[in-house]
Design a protein around this motif. Structure first.
Motif, PDB file in Angstrom:
ATOM      1  N   TYR A 114      31.642   3.073  69.567  1.00 49.94           N
ATOM      2  CA  TYR A 114      32.820   3.193  70.434  1.00 49.94           C
ATOM      3  C   TYR A 114      33.468   1.841  70.699  1.00 49.94           C
ATOM      4  CZ  TYR A 114      30.456   1.067  74.404  1.00 49.94           C
ATOM      5  OH  TYR A 114      29.815   0.175  75.218  1.00 49.94           O
ATOM      6  N   CYS A 115      32.678   0.762  70.664  1.00 49.54           N
ATOM      7  CA  CYS A 115      33.182  -0.570  71.014  1.00 49.54           C
ATOM      8  C   CYS A 115      33.666  -1.342  69.797  1.00 49.54           C
ATOM      9  CB  CYS A 115      32.083  -1.357  71.724  1.00 49.54           C
ATOM     10  SG  CYS A 115      30.553  -1.508  70.764  1.00 49.54           S
ATOM     11  N   GLN A 116      33.693  -0.724  68.640  1.00 46.56           N
ATOM     12  CA  GLN A 116      34.042  -1.418  67.406  1.00 46.56           C
ATOM     13  C   GLN A 116      35.395  -0.951  66.885  1.00 46.56           C
ATOM     14  OE1 GLN A 116      32.273  -3.879  66.311  1.00 46.56           O
ATOM     15  NE2 GLN A 116      30.444  -3.576  67.578  1.00 46.56           N
ATOM     16  N   ASP A 117      36.422  -1.770  67.099  1.00 43.61           N
ATOM     17  CA  ASP A 117      37.752  -1.487  66.542  1.00 43.61           C
ATOM     18  C   ASP A 117      37.939  -2.361  65.310  1.00 43.61           C
ATOM     19  OD1 ASP A 117      40.317  -0.708  66.040  1.00 43.61           O
ATOM     20  OD2 ASP A 117      41.216  -1.754  67.741  1.00 43.61           O
ATOM     21  N   ASN A 118      37.217  -2.027  64.264  1.00 41.93           N
ATOM     22  CA  ASN A 118      37.207  -2.844  63.052  1.00 41.93           C
ATOM     23  C   ASN A 118      36.686  -1.992  61.893  1.00 41.93           C
ATOM     24  OD1 ASN A 118      34.319  -2.816  63.376  1.00 41.93           O
ATOM     25  ND2 ASN A 118      34.558  -4.492  64.848  1.00 41.93           N
ATOM     26  N   GLU A 119      36.249  -2.618  60.827  1.00 41.90           N
ATOM     27  CA  GLU A 119      35.810  -1.888  59.639  1.00 41.90           C
ATOM     28  C   GLU A 119      34.632  -0.951  59.905  1.00 41.90           C
ATOM     29  OE1 GLU A 119      36.435  -5.054  59.769  1.00 41.90           O
ATOM     30  OE2 GLU A 119      37.907  -5.566  58.230  1.00 41.90           O
ATOM     31  N   ILE A 120      33.885  -1.216  60.972  1.00 41.45           N
ATOM     32  CA  ILE A 120      32.746  -0.350  61.273  1.00 41.45           C
ATOM     33  C   ILE A 120      33.211   1.066  61.600  1.00 41.45           C
ATOM     34  CG2 ILE A 120      30.872   0.078  62.937  1.00 41.45           C
ATOM     35  CD1 ILE A 120      30.472  -2.930  63.116  1.00 41.45           C
ATOM     36  N   SER A 121      34.296   1.194  62.347  1.00 34.53           N
ATOM     37  CA  SER A 121      34.730   2.517  62.813  1.00 34.53           C
ATOM     38  C   SER A 121      35.999   3.022  62.148  1.00 34.53           C
ATOM     39  CB  SER A 121      34.942   2.486  64.336  1.00 34.53           C
ATOM     40  OG  SER A 121      35.972   1.568  64.678  1.00 34.53           O
ATOM     41  N   TRP A 122      36.710   2.169  61.410  1.00 35.61           N
ATOM     42  CA  TRP A 122      37.951   2.614  60.790  1.00 35.61           C
ATOM     43  C   TRP A 122      37.677   3.588  59.635  1.00 35.61           C
ATOM     44  CZ3 TRP A 122      40.370  -2.935  60.173  1.00 35.61           C
ATOM     45  CH2 TRP A 122      40.765  -3.401  61.438  1.00 35.61           C
ATOM     46  N   LEU A 123      38.693   4.385  59.306  1.00 40.19           N
ATOM     47  CA  LEU A 123      38.653   5.248  58.128  1.00 40.19           C
ATOM     48  C   LEU A 123      39.148   4.451  56.924  1.00 40.19           C
ATOM     49  CD1 LEU A 123      40.161   8.566  59.554  1.00 40.19           C
ATOM     50  CD2 LEU A 123      37.755   7.982  59.291  1.00 40.19           C
ATOM     51  N   ASN A 124      38.287   4.293  55.929  1.00 40.58           N
ATOM     52  CA  ASN A 124      38.625   3.498  54.751  1.00 40.58           C
ATOM     53  C   ASN A 124      39.104   4.421  53.646  1.00 40.58           C
ATOM     54  OD1 ASN A 124      38.814   1.804  52.570  1.00 40.58           O
ATOM     55  ND2 ASN A 124      36.807   0.861  52.848  1.00 40.58           N
ATOM     56  N   TRP A 125      40.413   4.595  53.549  1.00 43.22           N
ATOM     57  CA  TRP A 125      40.979   5.523  52.562  1.00 43.22           C
ATOM     58  C   TRP A 125      40.964   4.948  51.147  1.00 43.22           C
ATOM     59  CZ3 TRP A 125      41.511  10.352  53.916  1.00 43.22           C
ATOM     60  CH2 TRP A 125      41.668  10.660  55.280  1.00 43.22           C
ATOM     61  N   GLU A 126      40.615   3.668  51.009  1.00 44.00           N
ATOM     62  CA  GLU A 126      40.510   3.071  49.680  1.00 44.00           C
ATOM     63  C   GLU A 126      39.111   3.224  49.094  1.00 44.00           C
ATOM     64  OE1 GLU A 126      41.757  -0.938  50.014  1.00 44.00           O
ATOM     65  OE2 GLU A 126      43.869  -0.440  50.391  1.00 44.00           O
ATOM     66  N   ASN A 127      38.194   3.765  49.872  1.00 42.22           N
ATOM     67  CA  ASN A 127      36.806   3.908  49.402  1.00 42.22           C
ATOM     68  C   ASN A 127      36.354   5.358  49.557  1.00 42.22           C
ATOM     69  OD1 ASN A 127      34.352   2.977  48.368  1.00 42.22           O
ATOM     70  ND2 ASN A 127      33.516   2.622  50.418  1.00 42.22           N
ATOM     71  N   VAL A 128      37.189   6.281  49.101  1.00 42.68           N
ATOM     72  CA  VAL A 128      36.928   7.708  49.268  1.00 42.68           C
ATOM     73  C   VAL A 128      35.984   8.210  48.181  1.00 42.68           C
ATOM     74  CG1 VAL A 128      37.983   9.993  49.172  1.00 42.68           C
ATOM     75  CG2 VAL A 128      39.101   8.161  50.453  1.00 42.68           C
ATOM     76  N   ASP A 129      34.985   8.989  48.588  1.00 39.59           N
ATOM     77  CA  ASP A 129      34.137   9.698  47.637  1.00 39.59           C
ATOM     78  C   ASP A 129      34.898  10.961  47.220  1.00 39.59           C
ATOM     79  OD1 ASP A 129      32.276  11.313  46.347  1.00 39.59           O
ATOM     80  OD2 ASP A 129      30.615  10.774  47.666  1.00 39.59           O
ATOM     81  N   THR A 130      35.583  10.884  46.097  1.00 40.16           N
ATOM     82  CA  THR A 130      36.473  11.975  45.693  1.00 40.16           C
ATOM     83  C   THR A 130      35.703  13.260  45.388  1.00 40.16           C
ATOM     84  OG1 THR A 130      36.435  11.131  43.424  1.00 40.16           O
ATOM     85  CG2 THR A 130      38.258  10.427  44.841  1.00 40.16           C
ATOM     86  N   GLU A 131      34.489  13.141  44.851  1.00 36.63           N
ATOM     87  CA  GLU A 131      33.708  14.342  44.553  1.00 36.63           C
ATOM     88  C   GLU A 131      33.316  15.065  45.840  1.00 36.63           C
ATOM     89  OE1 GLU A 131      30.393  13.505  42.065  1.00 36.63           O
ATOM     90  OE2 GLU A 131      31.603  12.894  40.342  1.00 36.63           O
ATOM     91  N   LEU A 132      32.901  14.313  46.849  1.00 39.10           N
ATOM     92  CA  LEU A 132      32.557  14.927  48.127  1.00 39.10           C
ATOM     93  C   LEU A 132      33.793  15.528  48.781  1.00 39.10           C
ATOM     94  CD1 LEU A 132      30.464  15.498  50.343  1.00 39.10           C
ATOM     95  CD2 LEU A 132      31.021  13.250  51.320  1.00 39.10           C
ATOM     96  N   LEU A 133      34.925  14.850  48.680  1.00 33.70           N
ATOM     97  CA  LEU A 133      36.165  15.357  49.258  1.00 33.70           C
ATOM     98  C   LEU A 133      36.552  16.685  48.614  1.00 33.70           C
ATOM     99  CD1 LEU A 133      38.629  15.027  51.094  1.00 33.70           C
ATOM    100  CD2 LEU A 133      39.696  13.662  49.278  1.00 33.70           C
ATOM    101  N   GLU A 134      36.463  16.770  47.291  1.00 30.63           N
ATOM    102  CA  GLU A 134      36.799  18.019  46.612  1.00 30.63           C
ATOM    103  C   GLU A 134      35.823  19.138  46.976  1.00 30.63           C
ATOM    104  OE1 GLU A 134      39.559  18.736  44.841  1.00 30.63           O
ATOM    105  OE2 GLU A 134      40.150  16.771  45.619  1.00 30.63           O
ATOM    106  N   PHE A 135      34.539  18.800  47.106  1.00 29.53           N
ATOM    107  CA  PHE A 135      33.563  19.811  47.506  1.00 29.53           C
ATOM    108  C   PHE A 135      33.869  20.322  48.915  1.00 29.53           C
ATOM    109  CE2 PHE A 135      29.649  21.331  49.419  1.00 29.53           C
ATOM    110  CZ  PHE A 135      29.149  22.163  48.434  1.00 29.53           C
TER     111      PHE A 135
END
Length: 398
Positions: free
Chosen positions: A234-255
């Motif tokens: 909750y206290c991390q407004d940075n890469e720890i908690s952000w959604l990284n849309w450049e590192n998507v697991d496309t196979e998991l997303l499709e599943f």
């Protein structure tokens, strides 16, 4: 009194406090068109002085309100104080985050000593918690992860929390996460461990969306978001908690997209009424049946075995016992679902012809398959269910 762990607790016994709450809720509904609310640490709102009471003024005033009573009311049904864990205890009209569902499903897939009876209860909407008091399966908000705790990726990657970045010497956050790292703590290049982690994520997503009740998916779990093992970000407004849309697991997303589509296509997994375990009219087959690997119905003694890690469940598509929006009886295909949490493959005998024929594979988490026209199998035949996987078979309804 700090019942929430986040500071002093709002005292809902005072009329002016209740007025503030009700005025705010009505404003958000009528002026801002909010269609529902999730109440954080809702047990604290049910406290009358110190004890929790589901007949308190807070509930009474909401239930009699013609505006607020008509929207979605979802409780996080616990706080940190005595008597604060109220899963299954909120009144009719409320849905609840089902913490028992979360813990049971995590334990089942990590190989914990959970009993099959509880897993079956959670899969069928938790009737032991919600069937009384005029509540439907929709009262159960099923979750495996939430904004507090591990993400789905971290749930299969870490045995311990890693909250050093929070500045509290890793003392904050929950210590018991019911997680399993599949053999290595954190990221690894081992292809076998990564394949197992991928399969475990598919297992839990499949269980979540095919369970009766309302599935809740945390943003980012559909594409493998990680917080690096931080379970209190909750206290991390940075890469720890952000959604990284450049590192998507496309196979998991499709599943994930596929399993959501599958659930929406088949009302068998969105029942508005409870299973009755009784024969469907015009048939001697019940609306639900539980099977052992040998093809025999589950005996009573098998439900209490701690070391039992697999079961089959038959869902009769003619036993939904609801009508659709134009008043016609609602029916669906019939399904046979096999859950195998063992670390080895099992042979399962399919149900007899009275339950339908033939059976077509529609989901197999061992390889990520989702489709309506998979391999077909004859009734009563034997089928191999891979280790730590879910297999879903369908019998088409004419």
């Amino acid at each position: 009194m700090d019942y929430t762990g986040t500071g002093n607790t709002l005292n809902t016994r005072f009329p002016n406090v209740l007025a503030l709450i009700m005025d705010s809720l009505r404003y958000w509904i009528t002026e801002m068109h909010v269609d529902g609310f999730r109440f954080d640490l809702a047990s604290s709102l049910a406290r009358t002085l110190h004890d929790t009471d589901t007949l308190s003024s807070f509930f009474n005033i909401i239930h009699q309100d013609p505006v607020i009573s008509q929207v979605k009311l979802i409780a996080e049904p616990w706080d940190i104080h005595e008597d604060g864990y109220m899963v299954g205890k909120f009144p009719a009209g409320w849905a609840e985050w089902n913490g028992m569902y979360r813990d049971c499903v995590r334990d089942y897939w990590r190989g914990g000593e959970s009993k099959l009876r509880e897993f079956a209860q959670r899969f069928t909407g938790s009737p032991d918690l919600y069937q009384g008091g005029y509540r439907s399966p929709m009262a159960s908000i099923n979750l495996i992860t939430a904004h507090d705790g591990f993400t789905l990726q971290d749930l299969v990657s870490y045995n311990e929390k890693h909250n050093e970045a929070n500045g509290e010497d890793n003392n904050d956050g929950a210590n018991d996460n019911n997680s399993w790292n599949c053999g290595v703590e954190g990221p690894t290049d081992d292809p076998g461990i990564n394949a197992l982690r991928d399969k475990q994520k598919r297992n839990m997503l499949t269980t979540l969306f095919l369970s009766q009740g309302v599935p809740m998916l945390v943003a980012g779990d559909e594409f493998g978001r990680t917080q690096g093992g931080n379970n209190n970000a909750y206290c991390q407004d940075n890469e720890i908690s952000w959604l990284n849309w450049e590192n998507v697991d496309t196979e998991l997303l499709e599943f994930t997209k596929g399993i959501i589509w599958f659930c929406k296509e088949h009302p068998s997994f969105r029942r508005r009424r409870w299973f009755q375990g009784l024969p469907v009219t015009g048939s001697d087959i019940e609306d639900i049946r539980w099977y052992l690997p040998e093809g025999e119905l589950m005996p009573e003694e098998s439900w209490e075995e701690d070391n039992a890690k697999s079961l089959g469940v038959y869902l009769n598509g003619k036993g939904i016992r609801c009508v659709n929006y134009d008043g016609r009886r609602l029916t669906d295909d019939s399904f046979y679902i096999i859950f195998n949490a063992h670390d080895e493959a099992l042979e399962y005998v399919l149900p007899p012809d009275r339950c339908g024929k033939p059976w077509h594979k529609v989901i197999d988490t061992s390889d990520g398959f989702i489709g309506e026209d998979g391999e077909s199998f004859a009734q009563g035949s034997s089928i191999t269910v891979q280790d730590r996987s879910v297999l879903v078979l369908k019998c088409r309804e004419d």
